[in-house]
Design a protein around this motif. Structure first.
Motif, PDB file in Angstrom:
ATOM      1  N   ARG A  22       0.853  -1.192   0.000  1.00 15.19           N
ATOM      2  CA  ARG A  22       0.000   0.000   0.000  1.00 15.19           C
ATOM      3  C   ARG A  22       0.887   1.239   0.000  1.00 15.19           C
ATOM      4  NH1 ARG A  22      -3.362  -3.295  -1.278  1.00 15.19           N
ATOM      5  NH2 ARG A  22      -4.954  -4.122   0.077  1.00 15.19           N
ATOM      6  N   GLN A  23       0.505   2.201  -0.827  1.00 12.74           N
ATOM      7  CA  GLN A  23       1.240   3.464  -0.873  1.00 12.74           C
ATOM      8  C   GLN A  23       0.400   4.525  -0.197  1.00 12.74           C
ATOM      9  OE1 GLN A  23       1.964   3.929  -5.142  1.00 12.74           O
ATOM     10  NE2 GLN A  23       4.136   3.765  -4.658  1.00 12.74           N
ATOM     11  N   ALA A  24       1.015   5.245   0.707  1.00 13.65           N
ATOM     12  CA  ALA A  24       0.364   6.380   1.350  1.00 13.65           C
ATOM     13  C   ALA A  24       0.837   7.637   0.642  1.00 13.65           C
ATOM     14  CB  ALA A  24       0.733   6.445   2.826  1.00 13.65           C
ATOM     15  N   GLY A  25      -0.050   8.626   0.577  1.00 12.18           N
ATOM     16  CA  GLY A  25       0.369   9.871  -0.049  1.00 12.18           C
ATOM     17  C   GLY A  25      -0.786  10.779  -0.406  1.00 12.18           C
ATOM     18  N   ILE A  26      -0.509  11.661  -1.344  1.00 10.42           N
ATOM     19  CA  ILE A  26      -1.425  12.720  -1.762  1.00 10.42           C
ATOM     20  C   ILE A  26      -1.897  12.443  -3.186  1.00 10.42           C
ATOM     21  CG2 ILE A  26      -1.620  15.215  -2.199  1.00 10.42           C
ATOM     22  CD1 ILE A  26      -1.087  14.528   0.759  1.00 10.42           C
TER      23      ILE A  26
END
Length: 128
Positions: A22-26
């Motif tokens: 999973r990638q966290a970000g904007i």
């Protein structure tokens, strides 16, 4: 081809999806005609982007201004992009919520996605 092949294919796709990191970000949803944008963040970037696109496509997005523009201009007038991914300080542990919070503040200041400039209604941009 047996009738169980599509089920195995779906099961394999689900397994691959669950196993992918999973990638966290904007993320940004940008109206390419007006320049208005919806700024969001998530600990799992691709989930909210897919959900926003789906809700808009069925005419059920909770953000009325965004939905109205989508209906008026059509889907080709919008870009869905990952703006920035959280780079965790500890690769083993993955991204932390406080790192994402700091990134949110930078992007809110950078884009001011409220009022005439954007679709955001309040400064909380995190998707659950």
């Amino acid at each position: 081809m047996s009738s169980s092949t599509p089920a195995r294919t779906r099961a394999e796709q689900k397994r691959q999806y669950r196993e992918q990191p999973r990638q966290a970000g904007i993320y940004l949803i940008r109206n390419t005609v007006s320049g208005k944008l919806l700024l969001g963040s998530s600990m799992n970037l691709h989930g909210p982007l897919n959900r926003h696109r789906f809700m808009l496509s069925i005419g059920a997005h909770p953000n009325r201004a965004l939905q109205d523009d989508w209906r008026r201009l059509g889907p080709d007038a919008f870009e869905f992009t990952v703006a920035e991914v959280v780079t965790p300080q500890d690769e083993e542990a993955g991204p932390h919520e406080d790192e994402l919070w700091l990134l949110e503040q930078v992007w809110i200041e950078r884009t001011s996605p409220f009022g005439e400039r954007g679709y955001n209604l309040h400064p909380r941009i995190r998707d659950a």
